[in-house]
Structures are given as structure tokens and as C-alpha cells.
Design a protein around this motif. Sequence first.
Motif, PDB file in Angstrom:
ATOM      1  N   MET A 197       0.827  -1.213   0.000  1.00  0.00           N
ATOM      2  CA  MET A 197       0.000   0.000   0.000  1.00  0.00           C
ATOM      3  C   MET A 197       0.864   1.267   0.000  1.00  0.00           C
ATOM      4  SD  MET A 197      -3.026  -1.214  -0.293  1.00  0.00           S
ATOM      5  CE  MET A 197      -3.984   0.297  -0.127  1.00  0.00           C
ATOM      6  N   GLY A 198       2.052   1.186   0.589  1.00  0.00           N
ATOM      7  CA  GLY A 198       2.946   2.342   0.621  1.00  0.00           C
ATOM      8  C   GLY A 198       3.354   2.814  -0.768  1.00  0.00           C
ATOM      9  N   GLY A 247       1.547   3.338  -3.090  1.00  0.00           N
ATOM     10  CA  GLY A 247       0.521   4.246  -3.601  1.00  0.00           C
ATOM     11  C   GLY A 247       0.260   5.416  -2.686  1.00  0.00           C
ATOM     12  N   ALA A 248       1.076   5.567  -1.637  1.00  0.00           N
ATOM     13  CA  ALA A 248       0.752   6.569  -0.616  1.00  0.00           C
ATOM     14  C   ALA A 248       1.360   7.937  -0.883  1.00  0.00           C
ATOM     15  CB  ALA A 248       1.174   6.060   0.760  1.00  0.00           C
ATOM     16  N   GLY A 249       2.171   8.052  -1.946  1.00  0.00           N
ATOM     17  CA  GLY A 249       2.691   9.367  -2.298  1.00  0.00           C
ATOM     18  C   GLY A 249       3.954   9.747  -1.561  1.00  0.00           C
ATOM     19  N   GLY A 250       4.480   8.871  -0.717  1.00  0.00           N
ATOM     20  CA  GLY A 250       5.680   9.212   0.038  1.00  0.00           C
ATOM     21  C   GLY A 250       6.942   8.670  -0.597  1.00  0.00           C
ATOM     22  N   THR A 310       0.304   6.588 -10.249  1.00  0.00           N
ATOM     23  CA  THR A 310       0.187   5.227  -9.733  1.00  0.00           C
ATOM     24  C   THR A 310      -0.639   5.223  -8.463  1.00  0.00           C
ATOM     25  OG1 THR A 310       2.377   4.714 -10.582  1.00  0.00           O
ATOM     26  CG2 THR A 310       1.472   3.202  -8.962  1.00  0.00           C
ATOM     27  N   LYS A 311      -1.637   4.375  -8.427  1.00  0.00           N
ATOM     28  CA  LYS A 311      -2.408   4.155  -7.203  1.00  0.00           C
ATOM     29  C   LYS A 311      -2.339   2.671  -6.851  1.00  0.00           C
ATOM     30  CE  LYS A 311      -4.264   8.336  -6.564  1.00  0.00           C
ATOM     31  NZ  LYS A 311      -3.709   9.069  -7.694  1.00  0.00           N
ATOM     32  N   VAL A 312      -2.516   2.380  -5.571  1.00  0.00           N
ATOM     33  CA  VAL A 312      -2.525   0.990  -5.115  1.00  0.00           C
ATOM     34  C   VAL A 312      -3.825   0.729  -4.365  1.00  0.00           C
ATOM     35  CG1 VAL A 312      -1.362  -0.749  -3.696  1.00  0.00           C
ATOM     36  CG2 VAL A 312       0.001   0.948  -4.939  1.00  0.00           C
ATOM     37  N   VAL A 313      -4.468  -0.386  -4.669  1.00  0.00           N
ATOM     38  CA  VAL A 313      -5.681  -0.793  -3.938  1.00  0.00           C
ATOM     39  C   VAL A 313      -5.398  -2.106  -3.210  1.00  0.00           C
ATOM     40  CG1 VAL A 313      -7.263   0.382  -5.503  1.00  0.00           C
ATOM     41  CG2 VAL A 313      -6.637  -1.990  -5.972  1.00  0.00           C
ATOM     42  N   GLU A 314      -6.159  -2.370  -2.163  1.00  0.00           N
ATOM     43  CA  GLU A 314      -5.919  -3.535  -1.329  1.00  0.00           C
ATOM     44  C   GLU A 314      -6.114  -4.823  -2.129  1.00  0.00           C
ATOM     45  OE1 GLU A 314      -8.168  -1.218  -0.736  1.00  0.00           O
ATOM     46  OE2 GLU A 314      -7.699  -0.241   1.183  1.00  0.00           O
TER      47      GLU A 314
END
Lengths: 349, 349
Positions: free
Chosen positions: B19-20, B22-25, B141-145
Motif C-alpha cells: 500500500m505504501g 501508492g501513498a505518495g511518500g 500510480t495508485k494501489v488498492v488492497e
Amino acid sequence: MSKKNYIRPLDIKHGRIDMGHGAGGRSAAQLTEELFLAAFDNPFLRQGDDGASFPIPVGARMVMATDGHVVSPLFFPGGDVGALSVHGTVNDVAMLGATPLYLSASFILEEGFALSELKRIVDSMAAAAREAGVPIITGDTKVVERGKGDGVFISTTGVGVVAEGVHISGRNARAGDVLLLSGTIGDHGVAVMSKRASLEFETTMESDTAALHTLVAAMLAAAPGGVRVLRDPTRGGLATTLNEIAGQSGVGMVLEEAAIPVAPQVEAACELLGLDPLYVANEGKLVAICSPESAAAVLAAMQAHPLGAQAVQIGVVTEDAHHFVQMNTSFGGRRVVDWLSGEQLPRIC
Amino acid sequence: MSKKNYIRPLDIKHGRIDMGHGAGGRSAAQLTEELFLAAFDNPFLRQGDDGASFPIPVGARMVMATDGHVVSPLFFPGGDVGALSVHGTVNDVAMLGATPLYLSASFILEEGFALSELKRIVDSMAAAAREAGVPIITGDTKVVERGKGDGVFISTTGVGVVAEGVHISGRNARAGDVLLLSGTIGDHGVAVMSKRASLEFETTMESDTAALHTLVAAMLAAAPGGVRVLRDPTRGGLATTLNEIAGQSGVGMVLEEAAIPVAPQVEAACELLGLDPLYVANEGKLVAICSPESAAAVLAAMQAHPLGAQAVQIGVVTEDAHHFVQMNTSFGGRRVVDWLSGEQLPRIC
């Protein structure tokens, strides 16, 4: 388009997405026509091709930006994935100093998703696009099986035009420049998290989701050439955004903690949830880095705009070989404000 | 960008999306840098902003097209979702008579997806973009569970420029015009279906996935003004595409079944799977509708191009108030070729 002879109109109230809506045949055409075209209606979409044609814009350069939107839940206080998908991409285009002109939208729908919810989202997108004056001129819809998606994902792409004399990029910050922030931080992330966690607060917290291009236009008009960097601190929050810019420009930054506005209810919610507002996503705020000579004029222009009424100076750009973002704390100390590490708030946008 | 001090490089071989990413960090920045930028590398992406800036193109009009790609399985004979996501959008831009210039890419990744598979897909996209000469200039980029996505979905958007004198649209077909097809139909859909169904055929069937913009350029050069409609018959196949155009232009069409090329192994597989090749997706074929005077020149230009070597005339445009697509069958009869109804081949692109 009346020749397709649909047996009956879409049942928006009770109907659900099925795999046929993504198969490219009659039922996909019906979904496009009765749901998407009905909401987004404009002459570009009505061209009816697999893309849209538009006049070549007049200006110095063009920009293109894209964003996927997977926010969960799809509806949250102050907004929904539809409005967000318009605002997010309009803002990315505007943060390059461009006037946003056109949007495209790619929908990935999950089998079984209620048409009534899809319609709410699409209507919200249409309203956001109309309000921003940026039409959705082309799109695409795919459907994945139940359990292979999550309701709806929306990827939007925007194009815009940059006027002569405007040069905005994260690479342009210089030591001595001034950091401006358009308002309170953390509102969007806390609104989504509170909804997701079903938290009840005494006051309602709403997402700040908004299109910032008219604010940007006012800032650029106030100080042509004075604005060097613009960015909307979304995922990763203000802290991560400033670290990105520091790295791109090869500079450091020093923030004043006391100057950074946080709404009291957001501060309280962050304490409860164990979050630092500096790392919480915003969807209707921007950071501007300006030349020292232009800062007062830019700040005044921001404060005169409804979306910048609480704008403030939050710090300065410094020389720093390590590209550190530091902060003078309210307690009189100074600490490094690092990048977001790992996952703080998944699926916030 | 070296100041982010990643603890260690991405473990492409054994690592998985979390998940990280996709978190933008920091971990999202690392994925972008070490995977996406490394593969797509170009001066636009290296601008490092949340969008990319490019020169205003010279021409008569611009076009924009977008497509989501959710093909399952992600890898299939002759291609993968990465190459497909480039070809699909390059083709949508080219089908408006435009020279494709730039692409954006939005990735929606599922938690747990292997970085090694993502790298294969991204490398394939990069190769397809390089081969087409159309750079990917910005992305997200996005991340989904886990369980909320399916490995990777890719939405690409393309912009292009149309030269003076070129007017291509599905609305432009007129009675008397000639229908040309660039090659065999059904290859892509059958390749994906055979992989999905784990079918073993004696001969390998490969997807026809390809970028068609150089074929289009050759056709337009051969008969300026003679080409009225171009379209790639993807989802819904040739039958659905022709029905769309008939509806848009308010015309009918009559096809010659015997003229429509289908590879023998595709024909055999379709029989086995209970499919009609007319409704099976293609990803490297186009239909052109030309004025009768220009048809011979356009057909010759197609046949002289590697992607149109098997090009043929397959029918004519007629006057028909019902906008029917009809077909003279190989048995000497005539039947109506309707739209695809419902779902024949889900997640084919």
C-alpha cells in the motif's frame, strides 16, 4: 443514435453494472449514451468517435497531466470520487501554470455496481467539470468481474495551455524565495478517514476538494513572472510535497509551524487518529513559491480569492546541500520534516 | 533525485506491491524512479512535475483519446497489457487521422502484485512507446488492497495533431463509399481466449496488437481527402464497429462475407469456442471508408505497408434509413449483421 432500438431504457434506480456494459456492444453503447453522454453532454463528446478533436490552443506551451482516483469510500463529506477526479486533474494542469482546457475520463467499473451510485458519481463529475469550465471530451468504460475491482476507479487526464512568460515547475525554487500556502491543511484526508472509520465528531469535517485554476490565474495575473513553483499537496501532504520540490530544485526550506493553518476540528481528529496534519492529503489547497519581490502581491491576490482567503506565508527557501525541509516548531525548536514513509492513509484520493 | 536516500534499491525479483507504493511518500517515489522513469525515460518525464509540458503542435486540429486496459490474463500470446495499452491509445488517436504525439499512463495496482511482473509490463509498454515514437510523458500510480483490483489496470491517454485537409470521423461515410479492411479479423480475441481457457491448438495464435499510425499516415498520403472514416474494430469486433459507423453516418452497409479474411486457425478456434469472428476483438486492424475514386490508391497503400499486406475491399456503403449492416453470405444469401448483444468476450482489452 436512435437506431439502436434499445429494448428498454437503463434502469438507473434498480439496475447494476454487468459484464455486457464493458463488452463494446449494444449494452455498452446504451450505458454510454444514457448515462455518460447525458451527464457530460458537449459538442466534443457528441462527435461520437473513439476520441475527440479540438482546436489547437493559442499560447506558449501545452501541458498534460493524469491521475487515477481510487478513493474509498466513494462518497465522503464534501465530495465523492467523481468531483475529486475532475478537481485532481484540473489542479495538476493548473499547477504547471496552465489554463486547463479539456479532460478525458476512463472508468473501470466492478460488475454488480449499482447504476444509481454510478449516476450520482457521474452527475457530480459533470457538475464539477461544468463549474470548472473544463469539458470531458472523450472517455472509455471497462467492466471487471465482481471482486476484481471496487465499485469504480476513474482515471482522468487533462490538457491545458500555458501563456507566454509563465514558467512554473518544481525545479524553479531558489534560496530566498517565499513559501505561501492557500489555506488550512489536512481537511480532505481527515474527512475521508473519519467517514471510513465511521467516527462521529461534534463538528462536521468536509473535504476541501476544489478546482484551483481560477486561484492560479489570479496569482499569475498579480505578479507575472514572480510565481516559480505551484503544487497541490495531495497524497503525502504538505511535508512530502515540499520535500519533492526541495529535491527537484536542489534547495532547502525552513517552515514556521505556528504559521501553518490547521482547522481545530482537523487538529483534534488528527490527535485522535494518530496522524500528523503535515502528512494528510489536501484536494483544494496549493503551495506557491514566489520571488521575494512578488510575494506580497501574490499573497494579496490569494487572499482576495474565495479559495485563498486564509492564505499565509509559511516559510522560506534556503540553500541546503542536503535538500532538507526543516521547521521552526511552536515550542522554539527546529526539526527536520521528512518525506512520508510507508502508508499513512491508503486510498485517500 | 539522489537525496531521497532509499535504504535499498527496489527488489524487483522478489518484491511485491504494498500500500505504501501508492501513498505518495518515499516508497512511491522510489517505485516511480526505479521502475517507471527507468523504463520510460524521456525529457518530459524528467521534468519531474505532476504533469508534463510540451510545445504546441503545428497542424489544423488536435485530438485526445483515452482507453482503460483490463485484459485478463495480463500476458497473452503476442502481447501483454503493457503493449496493448500503448497500441490501443495510439490507434484511437490515429483513427481520427492524427499523428500521435504524447501519451500519459495511469496505473492502478493491486497490493501483492509481483514487481517482476510489473517490470515486464512496464518494459513492454516502454518498448511499444519507443517503437511507435510516442513517448509516455506523465503518469500516476495508485494501489488498492488485495482483492480490490486484479494485478494491474492501465489507463492511457493520447494526444495528437491532425494536418490540414484531413477530416476523418465516423460521421463521414456516404452511400457509394468503399469499405476496406487491413487484414484478418479475430486474432486478438482468440489469442486471449485461448490463453484464458488454456486451450491447446496445433498452431499458435498470436494477438495482432500493433500501432497503426504509420499505416494511417501512408493511407492519408496516398489519397489526401479520400479517406473519410477510420476505426479499429476492437471490443465488439468488426460487426459492432460497422454498426457504430452506420449509426453515426446515417447510412447502411453491405459486406461480402467471402471477402473478409479470417486465419484458418482463428476460424477453427471460433468454431470450437462458439464465437463468430465478426464479433471478436482486434488490436492491430483497421477499417477504412473511402470515396470510390480514392479506394484503389488507398488499398494499394495499405497493401504496401507491413500492417496492411492482406488488406481487402469488404463491402460498400449504401443508403438505408434503418442503418443496417447487411452481408452477402458465402452461401448466396443476405443477412443482417447486428450489434454485439451482451457479453461475448469479457476483459479482452
